[in-house]
Design a protein around this motif. Structure first.
Motif, mmCIF file in Angstrom:
data_model
loop_
_atom_site.group_PDB
_atom_site.id
_atom_site.type_symbol
_atom_site.label_atom_id
_atom_site.label_comp_id
_atom_site.label_asym_id
_atom_site.label_seq_id
_atom_site.Cartn_x
_atom_site.Cartn_y
_atom_site.Cartn_z
ATOM 1 N N PRO A 122 0.542 -1.495 -0.026
ATOM 2 C CA PRO A 122 0.110 -0.066 -0.370
ATOM 3 C C PRO A 122 0.824 1.007 0.235
ATOM 4 O O PRO A 122 1.744 1.453 0.304
ATOM 5 C CB PRO A 122 -1.354 0.027 1.092
ATOM 6 N N PHE A 123 0.157 2.341 -0.896
ATOM 7 C CA PHE A 123 1.126 3.213 -0.730
ATOM 8 C C PHE A 123 1.872 3.891 -1.857
ATOM 9 O O PHE A 123 3.064 4.625 -2.208
ATOM 10 C CB PHE A 123 1.394 4.213 0.864
ATOM 11 N N ALA A 136 -9.465 -1.379 -15.134
ATOM 12 C CA ALA A 136 -8.960 -0.086 -14.460
ATOM 13 C C ALA A 136 -8.054 -0.007 -13.393
ATOM 14 O O ALA A 136 -7.480 -0.960 -13.428
ATOM 15 C CB ALA A 136 -10.046 -0.037 -13.057
ATOM 16 N N THR A 137 -7.764 1.237 -13.174
ATOM 17 C CA THR A 137 -6.236 1.674 -12.523
ATOM 18 C C THR A 137 -6.683 2.255 -11.918
ATOM 19 O O THR A 137 -7.447 3.218 -11.576
ATOM 20 C CB THR A 137 -5.151 1.899 -13.350
ATOM 21 N N TYR A 138 -6.400 2.126 -10.326
ATOM 22 C CA TYR A 138 -5.337 3.030 -9.203
ATOM 23 C C TYR A 138 -3.752 3.377 -8.831
ATOM 24 O O TYR A 138 -3.253 2.405 -9.473
ATOM 25 C CB TYR A 138 -5.657 2.799 -8.198
ATOM 26 N N LEU A 146 -7.940 6.034 -0.350
ATOM 27 C CA LEU A 146 -8.817 4.490 -0.199
ATOM 28 C C LEU A 146 -7.409 3.395 1.293
ATOM 29 O O LEU A 146 -6.780 2.557 0.005
ATOM 30 C CB LEU A 146 -9.040 3.717 -1.250
ATOM 31 N N PRO A 147 -6.851 3.481 2.323
ATOM 32 C CA PRO A 147 -5.761 3.674 2.751
ATOM 33 C C PRO A 147 -5.709 2.036 3.755
ATOM 34 O O PRO A 147 -5.203 1.031 3.421
ATOM 35 C CB PRO A 147 -5.755 3.866 4.243
ATOM 36 N N HIS A 148 -6.769 1.458 3.334
ATOM 37 C CA HIS A 148 -7.143 -0.169 4.105
ATOM 38 C C HIS A 148 -7.426 -1.080 2.012
ATOM 39 O O HIS A 148 -7.974 -0.837 1.305
ATOM 40 C CB HIS A 148 -8.866 -0.361 4.120
ATOM 41 N N PHE A 149 -6.846 -2.424 2.369
ATOM 42 C CA PHE A 149 -6.696 -3.168 0.984
ATOM 43 C C PHE A 149 -8.349 -3.234 0.250
ATOM 44 O O PHE A 149 -8.065 -3.529 -0.370
ATOM 45 C CB PHE A 149 -5.415 -4.101 1.278
ATOM 46 N N ASP A 150 -9.153 -3.589 1.319
ATOM 47 C CA ASP A 150 -10.501 -4.302 1.123
ATOM 48 C C ASP A 150 -10.565 -3.448 0.631
ATOM 49 O O ASP A 150 -11.923 -3.385 -0.262
ATOM 50 C CB ASP A 150 -10.803 -4.741 2.122
ATOM 51 N N PHE A 152 -9.790 -0.332 -0.796
ATOM 52 C CA PHE A 152 -9.467 -0.029 -2.074
ATOM 53 C C PHE A 152 -9.563 -0.664 -3.173
ATOM 54 O O PHE A 152 -9.543 -0.983 -4.519
ATOM 55 C CB PHE A 152 -7.404 -0.406 -2.160
ATOM 56 N N PHE A 153 -9.708 -1.958 -3.144
ATOM 57 C CA PHE A 153 -9.710 -2.947 -4.158
ATOM 58 C C PHE A 153 -11.095 -3.387 -4.216
ATOM 59 O O PHE A 153 -11.692 -3.648 -5.937
ATOM 60 C CB PHE A 153 -9.412 -4.806 -3.870
ATOM 61 N N SER A 154 -12.072 -3.800 -3.276
ATOM 62 C CA SER A 154 -13.644 -2.907 -3.869
ATOM 63 C C SER A 154 -14.013 -1.276 -4.426
ATOM 64 O O SER A 154 -14.233 -2.312 -5.797
ATOM 65 C CB SER A 154 -14.208 -2.668 -2.381
ATOM 66 N N SER A 155 -13.103 -1.047 -4.054
ATOM 67 C CA SER A 155 -13.541 0.494 -5.370
ATOM 68 C C SER A 155 -13.020 0.097 -6.931
ATOM 69 O O SER A 155 -13.318 0.485 -7.961
ATOM 70 C CB SER A 155 -12.842 1.833 -4.405
ATOM 71 N N LEU A 156 -11.871 -0.555 -6.487
ATOM 72 C CA LEU A 156 -11.251 -0.461 -7.797
ATOM 73 C C LEU A 156 -12.117 -1.592 -8.936
ATOM 74 O O LEU A 156 -12.209 -1.193 -10.381
ATOM 75 C CB LEU A 156 -9.616 -1.052 -7.323
ATOM 76 N N CYS A 157 -12.679 -2.392 -8.076
ATOM 77 C CA CYS A 157 -13.188 -3.360 -8.680
ATOM 78 C C CYS A 157 -14.272 -2.429 -9.611
ATOM 79 O O CYS A 157 -15.254 -3.336 -11.049
ATOM 80 C CB CYS A 157 -14.301 -4.766 -7.959
#
Length: 185
Positions: A122-123, A136-138, A146-150, A152-157
């Protein structure tokens, strides 16, 4: 190189808006020959107050000289980001620019979500997610929101127009790093 890449991005936006700009591209290319090498960049436009996102367009792969990629993506972020209306002249004094120069994305081999969690930094890691023909990319900077893995990836999905739990379907994941250059403002 901070001042050069952000000044180039601002000059490209000014030119796209038919405004005068005095950026000396030839001098920049002589002083920073790396700008002539193929490179991939994202240009992010933030608006004051609060550094609200106003546009962000970029390239994941180096297919043209870096200076051309910065120019093209700066103009696209200002005028063609589908999430926003085109940048207006009166907004120019309210924006700050950030240019992120990307490393080449590298695939991440992983067994399951827990394994992926151990491999992602992260970061530091920018992420490309591909699944069912969608992508998609971030940028790494998104970890700040979105510092929490879950999360971050939920939003990216969701950004990829997939179900928020798409990681359970084992999508293709690649990661990259960036060199971030931000305008003072």
């Amino acid at each position: 190189m901070n001042d050069i890449v952000t000044a180039l991005a601002r000059a490209a936006i000014l030119a796209a808006l038919d405004q005068p700009e005095d950026f000396d591209l030839e001098h920049a290319l002589q002083t920073y020959p790396a700008l002539k090498e193929n490179g991939a960049a994202f240009v992010t436009i933030n608006k004051k107050p609060g550094e609200q996102l106003r546009g962000c367009i970029g390239s994941l792969h180096a297919t043209r000289p870096l200076y051309q990629d910065i120019i093209s993506n700066a103009q696209a972020a200002a005028l063609h980001d589908p999430r926003f209306r085109p940048l207006a002249l009166e907004e120019l004094s309210q924006i700050t620019l950030e240019v992120s120069i990307l490393s080449e994305p590298e695939p991440v081999a992983y067994d399951d979500v827990e394994d992926l969690k151990r491999k992602i930094v992260p970061f530091q890691d920018g992420i490309v997610l591909k699944h069912h023909g969608r992508q998609a990319t971030y940028l790494p900077q998104v970890w700040e929101q979105l510092p929490h893995f879950d999360d971050f990836f939920s939003s990216l999905c969701l950004k990829a127009d997939l179900d928020r739990a798409c990681l359970s379907e084992h999508p293709e994941i690649s990661r990259y790093t960036v060199k971030k250059y931000k305008e003072n403002g």
